[in-house]
Scaffold this active site. Structure first.
Site, PDB file in Angstrom:
ATOM      1  N   ARG A  18       1.394  -1.012   0.075  1.00 28.28           N
ATOM      2  CA  ARG A  18       0.813  -0.274  -0.424  1.00 28.28           C
ATOM      3  C   ARG A  18       0.323   1.618  -0.199  1.00 28.28           C
ATOM      4  O   ARG A  18       0.326   2.171   0.730  1.00 28.28           O
ATOM      5  CB  ARG A  18      -1.225  -0.269   1.446  1.00 28.28           C
ATOM      6  CG  ARG A  18      -2.344  -1.024   1.290  1.00 28.28           C
ATOM      7  CD  ARG A  18      -3.654  -1.072   1.954  1.00 28.28           C
ATOM      8  NE  ARG A  18      -2.829  -1.449   3.938  1.00 28.28           N
ATOM      9  CZ  ARG A  18      -3.154  -0.787   4.869  1.00 28.28           C
ATOM     10  NH1 ARG A  18      -3.917   0.240   4.497  1.00 28.28           N
ATOM     11  NH2 ARG A  18      -2.302  -1.142   5.882  1.00 28.28           N
ATOM     12  N   GLU A  19       1.407   0.813  -0.563  1.00 28.37           N
ATOM     13  CA  GLU A  19       3.144   2.384  -0.733  1.00 28.37           C
ATOM     14  C   GLU A  19       2.342   3.835  -1.277  1.00 28.37           C
ATOM     15  O   GLU A  19       2.033   4.732  -0.551  1.00 28.37           O
ATOM     16  CB  GLU A  19       4.362   1.991  -1.371  1.00 28.37           C
ATOM     17  CG  GLU A  19       4.931   0.678  -0.827  1.00 28.37           C
ATOM     18  CD  GLU A  19       4.531  -0.465  -1.489  1.00 28.37           C
ATOM     19  OE1 GLU A  19       3.619  -0.676  -2.151  1.00 28.37           O
ATOM     20  OE2 GLU A  19       5.471  -1.184  -1.655  1.00 28.37           O
ATOM     21  N   ILE A 421     -27.508   1.534  15.678  1.00 29.19           N
ATOM     22  CA  ILE A 421     -27.461   0.469  15.310  1.00 29.19           C
ATOM     23  C   ILE A 421     -26.100  -0.935  15.607  1.00 29.19           C
ATOM     24  O   ILE A 421     -25.980  -1.646  14.570  1.00 29.19           O
ATOM     25  CB  ILE A 421     -27.178   0.811  13.856  1.00 29.19           C
ATOM     26  CG1 ILE A 421     -27.852   1.313  13.454  1.00 29.19           C
ATOM     27  CG2 ILE A 421     -26.968   0.388  12.526  1.00 29.19           C
ATOM     28  CD1 ILE A 421     -29.328   1.378  13.512  1.00 29.19           C
ATOM     29  N   SER A 423     -22.643  -0.657  16.507  1.00 30.03           N
ATOM     30  CA  SER A 423     -21.198   0.253  16.955  1.00 30.03           C
ATOM     31  C   SER A 423     -21.265   1.578  17.753  1.00 30.03           C
ATOM     32  O   SER A 423     -22.164   2.172  17.311  1.00 30.03           O
ATOM     33  CB  SER A 423     -20.688   0.160  15.874  1.00 30.03           C
ATOM     34  OG  SER A 423     -20.860   1.356  14.944  1.00 30.03           O
ATOM     35  N   GLU A 595     -26.690  -3.282  -2.876  1.00 23.76           N
ATOM     36  CA  GLU A 595     -25.513  -3.251  -3.589  1.00 23.76           C
ATOM     37  C   GLU A 595     -24.872  -4.003  -4.098  1.00 23.76           C
ATOM     38  O   GLU A 595     -24.329  -4.254  -5.351  1.00 23.76           O
ATOM     39  CB  GLU A 595     -24.360  -2.205  -2.971  1.00 23.76           C
ATOM     40  CG  GLU A 595     -24.057  -3.208  -2.057  1.00 23.76           C
ATOM     41  CD  GLU A 595     -22.098  -2.510  -1.348  1.00 23.76           C
ATOM     42  OE1 GLU A 595     -21.992  -1.718  -1.046  1.00 23.76           O
ATOM     43  OE2 GLU A 595     -21.416  -3.432  -1.861  1.00 23.76           O
ATOM     44  N   HIS A 684     -22.784  10.638   9.606  1.00 25.72           N
ATOM     45  CA  HIS A 684     -21.979  10.143   8.800  1.00 25.72           C
ATOM     46  C   HIS A 684     -21.710  11.979   9.091  1.00 25.72           C
ATOM     47  O   HIS A 684     -20.516  12.309   8.406  1.00 25.72           O
ATOM     48  CB  HIS A 684     -21.796  10.476   7.308  1.00 25.72           C
ATOM     49  CG  HIS A 684     -22.675   8.911   6.762  1.00 25.72           C
ATOM     50  ND1 HIS A 684     -23.928   8.387   7.176  1.00 25.72           N
ATOM     51  CD2 HIS A 684     -21.668   8.007   7.087  1.00 25.72           C
ATOM     52  CE1 HIS A 684     -23.886   7.253   6.278  1.00 25.72           C
ATOM     53  NE2 HIS A 684     -23.138   6.832   6.696  1.00 25.72           N
TER      54      HIS A 684
END
Ligand code: GLN
Ligand code: ZN
Length: 749
Positions: A18-19, A421, A423, A595, A684
């Site tokens: 993941r550079e 919900i 968490s 989705e 969000h």
């Protein structure tokens, strides 16, 4: 036999470790300079190009590499700059601001790239002045040339680009026509620089809408022919079947077709004579978006068939390799029996090379090795468990009306009950403790003690706020799918199997490599501990089979529905273990149900019916008095509302605050008659909602939904929020619900 060539449609940007992500984020955080960023990225780009060259590709893609997203690159190439960002220099900082937003302006929208988990930046056409901007694709092509690499530029085509765009008052056709001269300018510059092959991605042509776009597609590609650039173009499709006859009639050099995700229709059309033999064929024969080693013998057969239908055949992955991890080399603790069956981006290039050698030089040495590995993997015991799916209930014992009464007798919920919900904040401390534990810096006991303290603290917080149904907070989970992947048999969690989701964000989907089995309780300890601290019901919290499957690399040697049902049986075991341990409410999340819908409508019903069946297998064995919840987010439920009803969950909590009234209306239209928890504020955003806003949201919902079915909750899990934000927002939520309460107990219908 003719000689074949190999190519690729795109390589992962992320880098083996993941550079790419690290360099970009370091730049954002002012830890490295722009020059250092450019150097780091160029190094990575060079490595990607050379790695592909070293696998003897006859042509290596350029234009797939990007600082963020290739659709955004295309927007900048054509000066399609969102209005609020106009007037600035078109440089990489502008690119990052459009993608991420800045202090003054919000970011452009992100949308899922077809049916993958990659997300692109939506081009915005309001008040734009299209023109050819910085020609980054030419720069990248020249860079490859300077490395002595035979490359082909990759550019998203005008039809797909416009289809993915929004805004502006030009019609679809006008937008395409506006772009054509700019495409011609860019293509001409590439051809002048020596490009003999240019891949134009037009995946939108495989969707249901593709057909309606054929006239404008013809117009565009005829304009390219007129400008004498079309004889270098390959119209590239992927993820589904294309209309081969139509595409073959266009004046281009060739077509790219997906022979993996087409349900066999592309080959059928080719055999039917729909492909113009004089054209080049980019044959997508290796699965570009899954991690399995190919059945190379079968692939060789496919190639031999295809050689009858074209005089110029390239073989390549079915799509860009953006959707798979870079290399198996770093998976050092993999069992060999499993490694045999896997193939990441680099290994896929090896498969292509082995196939080419077998066909062109009759050298099957490498191919035989790959085939032996493939066969060994297919015959492993872990793929051959037996299941008795019919032994598990897929219908609750009684209808909802009966269950509701029995549940209320146990739960004593008030009118307008409140819950969350699942968490609670994954604070820096929570994440640090998990990392410490994973890296053996703290003992199992120390980690468990920490988790218990955190659960206890949050039970007290929920008590203080006055919620009605509690949760334990999911502090032990990194990710709602990976957590189950780590614990269920048949799943593999890789070390570095990352794929780009959007921008610098990567995900590490578990790999379902064998038959799935529940062997030990997964969540019982935490849930029972939380329940021991309070008289209020604590909800058990699980991820559902459809979501686990959609967010994993799935098996392809079994029908998808069968794998989904295997997962369902495992979740069912956990549901029953929770019930047995005294848990009265159990939530099975299915945020990915929507989705996962297939690209083509023709397959929707079948998908939904199987999804519903799996969910019900996972949840129907409980007693009537156990309350099953589910949760979904990412809106746009209209299309699947019947399936949601068919899940027969006692309560569904859904995201609505961003779609406002529309969604609730969908539920009203089908006379939804099970419990609904309305997401009354958007988690969000860090903003704390006001009591007024929440009261309005509840009242709006109550106009359409029967009061006795109505729950009050936030939109989604709270793990990304800060503790004080959560406390403040939930206090407002509970106070609003309490003020609207009509009597102390939930009216039982
Ligand atoms: N229970 C999960 C949570 O609260 C649900 C997450 C989701 O919907 N994506 O985090
Ligand atoms: Zn959610």
């Amino acid at each position: 036999m003719m000689t074949i060539k190999t190519t690729n449609l795109g390589f992962p940007r992320l880098g083996r470790k993941r550079e790419w992500k690290k360099a970009i984020e370091s730049y954002w955080n002012n830890k490295i300079s722009k020059t250092e960023l450019d150097e780091a990225l160029q190094k990575l780009h060079r490595e990607n190009l050379i790695l592909q060259k070293n696998h003897h590709l006859d042509s290596v893609p350029v234009g797939d590499f990007s600082l963020y997203d290739h659709i955004l690159d295309t927007s900048l190439l054509f000066n399609i700059i969102p209005e609020r960002f106009q007037g600035r220099d078109v440089d990489d900082d502008l690119l990052f601001d459009i993608a991420r937003g800045n202090k003054e302006h919000v970011a452009s929208a992100l949308i899922k790239w077809f049916n993958t988990n990659y997300h692109y930046i939506v081009p915005e056409w309001d008040n734009v002045t299209p023109k050819l901007g910085r020609n980054i694709i030419l720069e990248r092509f020249n860079y490859a040339k300077s490395l002595n690499i035979n490359a082909h530029p990759v550019l998203v085509g005008p039809i797909t680009f416009v289809k993915l765009s929004k805004g502006g008052n030009r019609s679809f056709e006008e937008k395409v026509r506006t772009l054509l001269p700019l495409y011609i300018e860019a293509l001409t510059s590439l051809i002048k620089a020596g490009a003999t092959l240019i891949q134009i991605d037009e995946p939108v042509l495989v969707t249901d809408e593709g057909e309606a776009l054929e006239d404008i597609t013809r117009e565009a590609y005829e304009a390219f022919a007129e400008a004498e650039v079309a004889d270098k173009l390959i119209i590239q499709t992927y993820f589904e079947r294309a209309n081969v006859k139509f595409l073959s009639s266009l004046p281009v050099k060739g077509l790219g077709l997906d022979f993996v995700h087409d349900n066999g229709y592309n080959l059928e059309q080719i055999k039917n004579g729909d492909f113009d033999k004089s054209k080049t064929l980019f044959a997508g024969i290796i699965d570009g978006r899954n991690v399995w080693a190919a059945d190379v013998k079968a692939k060789k057969g496919l190639i031999e068939t295809l050689t009858d239908y074209t005089d110029d055949l390239y073989i390549n992955p079915s799509s860009s390799l953006l959707h798979v991890p870079v290399s198996l080399d770093d998976e050092t603790s993999l069992d060999d029996t499993v490694r045999d069956g896997l193939s990441f981006a680099t290994e896929k290039l090896e498969e292509l090379d082995a196939l080419k050698r077998a066909i062109n030089d009759n050298n099957t040495e490498k191919l035989d090795v790959l085939q032996a590995q493939y066969e060994r993997f297919q015959n492993q015991d872990f793929k051959n468990l037996t299941y008795d799916f019919d032994s598990v209930r897929s219908e609750r014992k009684s209808a909802f009306a009966t269950r509701k009464v029995l549940q209320q007798e146990r739960l004593h919920l008030p009118d307008l009950p409140t819950t969350t919900i699942g968490s609670f904040p994954q604070s820096p401390e929570v994440r640090k403790k998990r990392a410490d534990w994973k890296n053996d810096r703290i003992s199992d006991e120390a980690y468990e003690t920490f988790l218990k303290e955190e659960i206890k603290r949050w039970i007290e917080i929920q008590e203080d706020i006055g919620l009605d149904v509690f949760v334990h907070g999911e502090f032990e989970r990194n990710d709602m799918v990976e957590f189950f992947g780590e614990k269920l048999q048949g799943f593999l969690v890789t070390k570095l199997g990352w794929v780009q989701s959007y921008g610098s964000r990567a995900v590490k989907p578990p790999i379902i490599y064998g038959d799935v089995k529940w062997t030990t309780p997964l969540t019982v300890d935490e849930t029972v501990y939380a329940q021991s601290l309070t008289d209020k019901p604590v909800k058990g919290m699980l991820t559902g089979p459809v979501t686990i499957l959609n967010w994993s690399f799935e098996r392809v040697d079994l029908p998808r529905a069968e794998v989904q049902d295997q997962i369902a049986l495992a979740i069912n075991e956990e549901v029953l273990a929770l019930e047995k341990a005294g848990i009265k409410v159990i939530q099975v999340d299915e945020p990915a149900l929507r989705e996962g819908l297939p690209l083509r409508k023709a397959y929707h019903e079948d998908y939904l019916q199987k999804a519903v069946h799996s969910f019900k297998l996972a949840t129907s064995s409980v007693e009537d008095h156990t309350q099953i919840h589910t949760h979904m987010c990412y809106s746009q439920f209209g299309q699947i509302i019947h399936a949601i009803h068919d899940l027969d969950a006692d309560v569904i909590s859904i995201e609505t605050s961003r779609s406002h009234g529309d969604l609730i209306k969908d539920f009203e239209d089908i006379h939804y008659d099970l419990g609904i928890g309305l997401g009354v504020y958007d988690i969000h955003s860090p903003r704390i909602p006001t009591e007024d806003e929440i009261t309005t949201a509840i009242n709006r919902g109550l106009q359409q939904i029967d009061r006795s079915l109505f729950w009050v909750n936030p939109d989604c899990g709270l793990k990304t929020r800060k503790e004080d934000e959560v406390k403040a927002a939930l206090t407002v939520l509970v106070n609003s619900a309490k003020k609207l309460r009509q009597n102390s107990s939930n009216p039982v219908a």
